[in-house]
Design a protein around this motif. Structure first.
Motif, PDB file in Angstrom:
ATOM      1  N   LEU A 164       0.823  -1.211   0.000  1.00 50.47           N
ATOM      2  CA  LEU A 164       0.000   0.000   0.000  1.00 50.47           C
ATOM      3  C   LEU A 164       0.856   1.259   0.000  1.00 50.47           C
ATOM      4  O   LEU A 164       0.518   2.257  -0.656  1.00 50.47           O
ATOM      5  N   TRP A 165       1.970   1.222   0.720  1.00 45.04           N
ATOM      6  CA  TRP A 165       2.881   2.362   0.739  1.00 45.04           C
ATOM      7  C   TRP A 165       3.453   2.616  -0.657  1.00 45.04           C
ATOM      8  O   TRP A 165       3.528   3.757  -1.104  1.00 45.04           O
ATOM      9  N   VAL A 166       3.852   1.546  -1.335  1.00 42.04           N
ATOM     10  CA  VAL A 166       4.404   1.689  -2.691  1.00 42.04           C
ATOM     11  C   VAL A 166       3.335   2.235  -3.637  1.00 42.04           C
ATOM     12  O   VAL A 166       3.620   3.085  -4.486  1.00 42.04           O
ATOM     13  N   LEU A 167       2.100   1.779  -3.490  1.00 38.03           N
ATOM     14  CA  LEU A 167       1.021   2.284  -4.346  1.00 38.03           C
ATOM     15  C   LEU A 167       0.803   3.784  -4.166  1.00 38.03           C
ATOM     16  O   LEU A 167       0.454   4.485  -5.113  1.00 38.03           O
ATOM     17  N   ARG A 168       1.023   4.281  -2.961  1.00 35.82           N
ATOM     18  CA  ARG A 168       0.772   5.698  -2.672  1.00 35.82           C
ATOM     19  C   ARG A 168       1.938   6.604  -3.033  1.00 35.82           C
ATOM     20  O   ARG A 168       1.808   7.820  -2.946  1.00 35.82           O
ATOM     21  N   PRO A 192       4.279   8.915  -5.148  1.00 34.50           N
ATOM     22  CA  PRO A 192       4.008   9.690  -6.369  1.00 34.50           C
ATOM     23  C   PRO A 192       4.801   9.162  -7.559  1.00 34.50           C
ATOM     24  O   PRO A 192       5.902   8.632  -7.407  1.00 34.50           O
ATOM     25  N   ARG A 193       4.226   9.292  -8.715  1.00 36.04           N
ATOM     26  CA  ARG A 193       4.849   8.766  -9.935  1.00 36.04           C
ATOM     27  C   ARG A 193       6.202   9.425 -10.196  1.00 36.04           C
ATOM     28  O   ARG A 193       7.110   8.813 -10.738  1.00 36.04           O
ATOM     29  N   GLU A 194       6.354  10.661  -9.784  1.00 28.77           N
ATOM     30  CA  GLU A 194       7.604  11.376 -10.029  1.00 28.77           C
ATOM     31  C   GLU A 194       8.792  10.763  -9.282  1.00 28.77           C
ATOM     32  O   GLU A 194       9.930  10.876  -9.720  1.00 28.77           O
ATOM     33  N   THR A 195       8.526  10.136  -8.144  1.00 29.34           N
ATOM     34  CA  THR A 195       9.620   9.557  -7.366  1.00 29.34           C
ATOM     35  C   THR A 195       9.980   8.147  -7.805  1.00 29.34           C
ATOM     36  O   THR A 195      11.028   7.641  -7.422  1.00 29.34           O
ATOM     37  N   THR A 196       9.124   7.535  -8.591  1.00 31.24           N
ATOM     38  CA  THR A 196       9.385   6.148  -8.998  1.00 31.24           C
ATOM     39  C   THR A 196       9.721   6.003 -10.473  1.00 31.24           C
ATOM     40  O   THR A 196       9.941   4.888 -10.942  1.00 31.24           O
ATOM     41  N   THR A 197       9.743   7.110 -11.182  1.00 32.34           N
ATOM     42  CA  THR A 197      10.032   7.082 -12.618  1.00 32.34           C
ATOM     43  C   THR A 197      11.249   7.957 -12.906  1.00 32.34           C
ATOM     44  O   THR A 197      11.338   9.073 -12.379  1.00 32.34           O
ATOM     45  N   PRO A 198      12.179   7.491 -13.724  1.00 33.99           N
ATOM     46  CA  PRO A 198      13.319   8.344 -14.102  1.00 33.99           C
ATOM     47  C   PRO A 198      12.852   9.600 -14.832  1.00 33.99           C
ATOM     48  O   PRO A 198      11.759   9.648 -15.409  1.00 33.99           O
ATOM     49  N   GLU A 199      13.687  10.615 -14.820  1.00 33.08           N
ATOM     50  CA  GLU A 199      13.302  11.906 -15.414  1.00 33.08           C
ATOM     51  C   GLU A 199      13.014  11.802 -16.910  1.00 33.08           C
ATOM     52  O   GLU A 199      12.100  12.428 -17.409  1.00 33.08           O
ATOM     53  N   ASN A 200      13.786  11.031 -17.623  1.00 34.61           N
ATOM     54  CA  ASN A 200      13.628  10.941 -19.073  1.00 34.61           C
ATOM     55  C   ASN A 200      12.822   9.719 -19.501  1.00 34.61           C
ATOM     56  O   ASN A 200      13.004   9.219 -20.604  1.00 34.61           O
ATOM     57  N   TYR A 224       6.640   1.117 -18.743  1.00 36.94           N
ATOM     58  CA  TYR A 224       7.343   0.074 -17.995  1.00 36.94           C
ATOM     59  C   TYR A 224       8.585   0.595 -17.275  1.00 36.94           C
ATOM     60  O   TYR A 224       9.229  -0.153 -16.555  1.00 36.94           O
ATOM     61  N   GLN A 225       8.902   1.860 -17.444  1.00 40.30           N
ATOM     62  CA  GLN A 225      10.028   2.433 -16.724  1.00 40.30           C
ATOM     63  C   GLN A 225       9.635   2.925 -15.333  1.00 40.30           C
ATOM     64  O   GLN A 225      10.485   3.354 -14.566  1.00 40.30           O
ATOM     65  N   ASN A 226       8.369   2.854 -15.008  1.00 43.54           N
ATOM     66  CA  ASN A 226       7.894   3.220 -13.678  1.00 43.54           C
ATOM     67  C   ASN A 226       8.189   2.061 -12.723  1.00 43.54           C
ATOM     68  O   ASN A 226       7.632   0.966 -12.850  1.00 43.54           O
ATOM     69  N   LEU A 227       9.055   2.299 -11.754  1.00 43.21           N
ATOM     70  CA  LEU A 227       9.461   1.237 -10.835  1.00 43.21           C
ATOM     71  C   LEU A 227       8.341   0.801  -9.897  1.00 43.21           C
ATOM     72  O   LEU A 227       8.384  -0.295  -9.345  1.00 43.21           O
ATOM     73  N   LYS A 228       7.340   1.644  -9.711  1.00 47.02           N
ATOM     74  CA  LYS A 228       6.215   1.299  -8.845  1.00 47.02           C
ATOM     75  C   LYS A 228       5.477   0.069  -9.362  1.00 47.02           C
ATOM     76  O   LYS A 228       5.051  -0.784  -8.587  1.00 47.02           O
ATOM     77  N   ILE A 229       5.359  -0.045 -10.668  1.00 45.49           N
ATOM     78  CA  ILE A 229       4.666  -1.187 -11.277  1.00 45.49           C
ATOM     79  C   ILE A 229       5.381  -2.485 -10.912  1.00 45.49           C
ATOM     80  O   ILE A 229       4.751  -3.462 -10.503  1.00 45.49           O
ATOM     81  N   TRP A 230       6.687  -2.511 -11.055  1.00 42.75           N
ATOM     82  CA  TRP A 230       7.449  -3.731 -10.818  1.00 42.75           C
ATOM     83  C   TRP A 230       7.544  -4.043  -9.328  1.00 42.75           C
ATOM     84  O   TRP A 230       7.527  -5.215  -8.947  1.00 42.75           O
ATOM     85  N   ALA A 231       7.616  -3.017  -8.489  1.00 41.09           N
ATOM     86  CA  ALA A 231       7.635  -3.249  -7.045  1.00 41.09           C
ATOM     87  C   ALA A 231       6.305  -3.828  -6.588  1.00 41.09           C
ATOM     88  O   ALA A 231       6.264  -4.762  -5.779  1.00 41.09           O
ATOM     89  N   CYS A 232       5.207  -3.298  -7.112  1.00 44.66           N
ATOM     90  CA  CYS A 232       3.881  -3.818  -6.752  1.00 44.66           C
ATOM     91  C   CYS A 232       3.700  -5.244  -7.256  1.00 44.66           C
ATOM     92  O   CYS A 232       3.108  -6.077  -6.557  1.00 44.66           O
TER      93      CYS A 232
END
Length: 76
Positions: A36-40, A42-50, A55-63
């Motif tokens: 639940l913590w990982v789901l909450r 923000p996308r900006e903290t789990t995705t690289p700037e570029n 699939y570059q969003n690390l939240k997806i793979w962590a979940c």
């Protein structure tokens, strides 16, 4: 026996009294809380700037990893 043996035996006797179903619930509860913590996050903290792809969003793979662990530990 040294004093550490007596302390270790005392702690072992305390731990043996805890039912395994309680330990299982606490362990699964911890995994669910982290999920639940990982789901909450923000996308900006789990995705690289570029990042240009979803699939570059690390939240997806962590979940996904946490969900697999929750399923495995709840079944077995």
């Amino acid at each position: 026996m040294t004093p550490l043996h007596h302390i270790g035996n005392f702690i072992r006797e305390l731990v043996i009294q805890i039912p395994l179903w309680c330990v299982r619930i606490l362990f699964l509860g911890t995994l669910i809380a982290v999920f639940l913590w990982v789901l909450r996050l923000p996308r900006e903290t789990t995705t690289p700037e570029n990042a240009t792809h979803w699939y570059q969003n690390l939240k997806i793979w962590a979940c996904l990893a946490l969900a697999i662990q929750i399923v495995i530990y709840s079944i077995f």
